[in-house]
Design a protein around this motif. Sequence first.
Motif, PDB file in Angstrom:
ATOM      1  N   LEU A  38       0.829  -1.211   0.000  1.00 46.01           N
ATOM      2  CA  LEU A  38       0.000   0.000   0.000  1.00 46.01           C
ATOM      3  C   LEU A  38       0.860   1.257   0.000  1.00 46.01           C
ATOM      4  O   LEU A  38       0.599   2.212  -0.756  1.00 46.01           O
ATOM      5  CB  LEU A  38      -0.925  -0.012   1.213  1.00 46.01           C
ATOM      6  N   LEU A  39       1.899   1.266   0.829  1.00 45.51           N
ATOM      7  CA  LEU A  39       2.784   2.432   0.873  1.00 45.51           C
ATOM      8  C   LEU A  39       3.528   2.606  -0.448  1.00 45.51           C
ATOM      9  O   LEU A  39       3.726   3.745  -0.913  1.00 45.51           O
ATOM     10  CB  LEU A  39       3.770   2.288   2.032  1.00 45.51           C
ATOM     11  N   LEU A  40       3.938   1.514  -1.059  1.00 46.57           N
ATOM     12  CA  LEU A  40       4.627   1.599  -2.347  1.00 46.57           C
ATOM     13  C   LEU A  40       3.700   2.132  -3.436  1.00 46.57           C
ATOM     14  O   LEU A  40       4.142   2.900  -4.308  1.00 46.57           O
ATOM     15  CB  LEU A  40       5.174   0.228  -2.742  1.00 46.57           C
ATOM     16  N   LEU A  41       2.435   1.748  -3.401  1.00 52.13           N
ATOM     17  CA  LEU A  41       1.480   2.262  -4.386  1.00 52.13           C
ATOM     18  C   LEU A  41       1.315   3.777  -4.250  1.00 52.13           C
ATOM     19  O   LEU A  41       1.314   4.504  -5.254  1.00 52.13           O
ATOM     20  CB  LEU A  41       0.127   1.567  -4.212  1.00 52.13           C
ATOM     21  N   CYS A  42       1.177   4.241  -3.020  1.00 55.78           N
ATOM     22  CA  CYS A  42       1.040   5.698  -2.806  1.00 55.78           C
ATOM     23  C   CYS A  42       2.313   6.429  -3.210  1.00 55.78           C
ATOM     24  O   CYS A  42       2.257   7.508  -3.816  1.00 55.78           O
ATOM     25  CB  CYS A  42       0.702   5.975  -1.345  1.00 55.78           C
ATOM     26  N   ALA A 153      -8.302   0.937   2.832  1.00 52.01           N
ATOM     27  CA  ALA A 153      -7.245  -0.040   3.084  1.00 52.01           C
ATOM     28  C   ALA A 153      -6.348   0.396   4.242  1.00 52.01           C
ATOM     29  O   ALA A 153      -5.932  -0.432   5.067  1.00 52.01           O
ATOM     30  CB  ALA A 153      -6.416  -0.250   1.820  1.00 52.01           C
ATOM     31  N   THR A 154      -6.058   1.686   4.332  1.00 49.57           N
ATOM     32  CA  THR A 154      -5.209   2.183   5.419  1.00 49.57           C
ATOM     33  C   THR A 154      -5.902   2.062   6.760  1.00 49.57           C
ATOM     34  O   THR A 154      -5.274   1.714   7.773  1.00 49.57           O
ATOM     35  CB  THR A 154      -4.808   3.641   5.152  1.00 49.57           C
ATOM     36  N   ILE A 156      -7.944  -0.178   7.667  1.00 49.88           N
ATOM     37  CA  ILE A 156      -7.956  -1.582   8.082  1.00 49.88           C
ATOM     38  C   ILE A 156      -6.555  -2.071   8.442  1.00 49.88           C
ATOM     39  O   ILE A 156      -6.355  -2.733   9.466  1.00 49.88           O
ATOM     40  CB  ILE A 156      -8.566  -2.454   6.964  1.00 49.88           C
ATOM     41  N   LEU A 157      -5.575  -1.740   7.609  1.00 49.48           N
ATOM     42  CA  LEU A 157      -4.222  -2.268   7.806  1.00 49.48           C
ATOM     43  C   LEU A 157      -3.467  -1.558   8.922  1.00 49.48           C
ATOM     44  O   LEU A 157      -2.616  -2.156   9.589  1.00 49.48           O
ATOM     45  CB  LEU A 157      -3.432  -2.167   6.501  1.00 49.48           C
ATOM     46  N   PHE A 158      -3.733  -0.265   9.110  1.00 49.13           N
ATOM     47  CA  PHE A 158      -3.008   0.507  10.119  1.00 49.13           C
ATOM     48  C   PHE A 158      -3.951   0.900  11.258  1.00 49.13           C
ATOM     49  O   PHE A 158      -3.963   2.046  11.697  1.00 49.13           O
ATOM     50  CB  PHE A 158      -2.381   1.756   9.499  1.00 49.13           C
ATOM     51  N   SER A 159      -4.746  -0.044  11.719  1.00 47.02           N
ATOM     52  CA  SER A 159      -5.652   0.220  12.831  1.00 47.02           C
ATOM     53  C   SER A 159      -4.873   0.198  14.146  1.00 47.02           C
ATOM     54  O   SER A 159      -3.830  -0.433  14.264  1.00 47.02           O
ATOM     55  CB  SER A 159      -6.767  -0.830  12.861  1.00 47.02           C
ATOM     56  N   GLY A 160      -5.392   0.898  15.115  1.00 46.97           N
ATOM     57  CA  GLY A 160      -4.731   0.927  16.408  1.00 46.97           C
ATOM     58  C   GLY A 160      -3.743   2.071  16.527  1.00 46.97           C
ATOM     59  O   GLY A 160      -3.268   2.636  15.545  1.00 46.97           O
ATOM     60  N   GLU A 161      -3.425   2.388  17.736  1.00 48.66           N
ATOM     61  CA  GLU A 161      -2.580   3.548  18.020  1.00 48.66           C
ATOM     62  C   GLU A 161      -1.135   3.339  17.570  1.00 48.66           C
ATOM     63  O   GLU A 161      -0.523   4.237  16.998  1.00 48.66           O
ATOM     64  CB  GLU A 161      -2.633   3.827  19.532  1.00 48.66           C
ATOM     65  N   HIS A 162      -0.607   2.161  17.820  1.00 52.05           N
ATOM     66  CA  HIS A 162       0.797   1.903  17.506  1.00 52.05           C
ATOM     67  C   HIS A 162       1.043   1.956  16.001  1.00 52.05           C
ATOM     68  O   HIS A 162       1.963   2.649  15.534  1.00 52.05           O
ATOM     69  CB  HIS A 162       1.208   0.550  18.064  1.00 52.05           C
ATOM     70  N   CYS A 475      -5.054  11.043   6.286  1.00 51.27           N
ATOM     71  CA  CYS A 475      -6.293  11.133   7.055  1.00 51.27           C
ATOM     72  C   CYS A 475      -6.593   9.838   7.814  1.00 51.27           C
ATOM     73  O   CYS A 475      -7.078   9.872   8.951  1.00 51.27           O
ATOM     74  CB  CYS A 475      -7.467  11.456   6.127  1.00 51.27           C
ATOM     75  N   ALA A 476      -6.308   8.683   7.190  1.00 46.59           N
ATOM     76  CA  ALA A 476      -6.710   7.405   7.779  1.00 46.59           C
ATOM     77  C   ALA A 476      -6.099   7.153   9.162  1.00 46.59           C
ATOM     78  O   ALA A 476      -6.841   6.838  10.110  1.00 46.59           O
ATOM     79  CB  ALA A 476      -6.376   6.271   6.810  1.00 46.59           C
ATOM     80  N   PRO A 477      -4.772   7.261   9.359  1.00 42.24           N
ATOM     81  CA  PRO A 477      -4.235   7.022  10.706  1.00 42.24           C
ATOM     82  C   PRO A 477      -4.694   8.058  11.721  1.00 42.24           C
ATOM     83  O   PRO A 477      -4.847   7.742  12.908  1.00 42.24           O
ATOM     84  CB  PRO A 477      -2.714   7.069  10.498  1.00 42.24           C
ATOM     85  N   ILE A 478      -4.919   9.291  11.268  1.00 42.43           N
ATOM     86  CA  ILE A 478      -5.422  10.321  12.184  1.00 42.43           C
ATOM     87  C   ILE A 478      -6.823   9.960  12.651  1.00 42.43           C
ATOM     88  O   ILE A 478      -7.159  10.086  13.843  1.00 42.43           O
ATOM     89  CB  ILE A 478      -5.401  11.698  11.492  1.00 42.43           C
ATOM     90  N   VAL A 479      -7.666   9.494  11.730  1.00 41.62           N
ATOM     91  CA  VAL A 479      -9.011   9.055  12.101  1.00 41.62           C
ATOM     92  C   VAL A 479      -8.945   7.872  13.058  1.00 41.62           C
ATOM     93  O   VAL A 479      -9.702   7.799  14.043  1.00 41.62           O
ATOM     94  CB  VAL A 479      -9.819   8.702  10.835  1.00 41.62           C
TER      95      VAL A 479
END
Length: 497
Positions: A38-42, A153-154, A156-162, A475-479
């Motif tokens: 996902l990061l490589l696509l962005c 996708a972000t 779901i994949l980067f859920s949680g605080e850490h 936006c996704a990790p901030i949310v």
Amino acid sequence: MERSSAQRGTHSEKDKSELYRQRGKIAGTLQSLLRVLLLLLCLFLVFAYGGVQAETVAIVSLILFVMIPVVLLVSAIPADTRNIIMIALILVALLVSWAEFQASGISGLFYNDPAWQMVRTYIPSAQVPVSLTPGDTSGAVLMLAVPFGVFIATLILFSGEHQSNRLLRYIVIVGAVISVFSILQFLAQPDMVLFVKKKAYQDSLTGTFINRNTAATFFGLLLVLQVALTWQKASETDLIRSLLAYLNGIPFTNRRATIFAALSALSCLATACALMLTKSRGGIASTFAALLCLLLILVLFPDQREARATSVRKGWSWRFATATAILLVGSGIFISLAERVLFRGAAQNFESRVCVLPGIITAIKDHIPFGAGLASFREVFPAYRDARCGIYLIWDRAHNVYLEGLFSLGLPFIPLLFIGMGTLMFAYIYGLRVRRRQRYIAAVGLACLILTVLHSAVDFSLQIPGLAAFFALMCAPIVSICMLPRKRQSRVKTVKD
């Protein structure tokens, strides 16, 4: 016999636990691979000149929307952001469905544009759609869907605080590298953007993008995140006092955190220089407004630990005075340092945009309520363009996301826009109210939303797939952090994350 059956039961339970452990390892490995992909696509979209070519968007969208079902198989939908994911899915489904409806012959049963009368003359039985460029709808739909796919996708994949904090740190590090690289290339080869020669903006830094306004939005969003992170690290380590003590021979009490705060400050300087070198008036002004909003929120709504320490000594009066000083000093610095960049050559460009505005509004009125279809502005607007505005520019976009959205999608664009922006605003305000720590993350979300909303009124940066995907990735990790319930928030300092 009883002992042997008990032993078989024990072995069976051990085998099951081992099987579950192996499945967990496989799922974790797949999740890590999907995160990297996902990061490589962005990153590919950003370095592919913003993904302005249809082939680039087609490749990314194909990989992304094949990847999302795999993501759903190996990762559970986070409970904290399930509603926001559903809203994003509904929004993209409605947008795609409406755009395809505009391009289908069925839409012609409800509305016929006068431009299709010539077709009716020669082919009376032809089913003409609402869209005036139905053949371009599929490519435009992919550009529209990619940022939604990245956002979902972000989440779901980067859920949680850490995981969310880790992603934000990756964005800061990679963004700082892009800022430094962009400045060096602009100083060495001002007529080049990556590996191709510029066709325009040779006197401005465009980073990895074709348009300087898109680059300004990119560096502005990055700068907001870097400033907030630097503010937080500097407050935790008392950066200024630590540096002064170090110059007097006193070693750092927290060497790692202090060095990280200093590097964050340097990255802010590099990104700010890149932003100013873009010479984008709208981008600089929008970033300045976002930074003012960020600093005011950081002062007025500190973390609870900082609020308790401050309230004992100084209280709200000190925070209010500090916020007022930031507002006044910031305005003075902005006027003194950015005046030449903001107003150099502004008269001609400003007059041309004001001149074409009545034509854009007339085009919108003529195609209300159904719109003219996605990707139709370039083909339709010349009929509404006033010849007195000059003929030396090609207006392939309206330089206003809201006007072009209303022109392309019609009245349905208004509720969809408010639902999308309102959902993000709700998440950020909720995080500002609920978070004990890391309230600065919610402040970053609000500031980035303000920057994007303001700049979208004078430019089309959000219509560039690479920039839109980067905005969704931020936006996704901030949310995720903002929507985390209070009982599940980490009590560990972010320096140790």
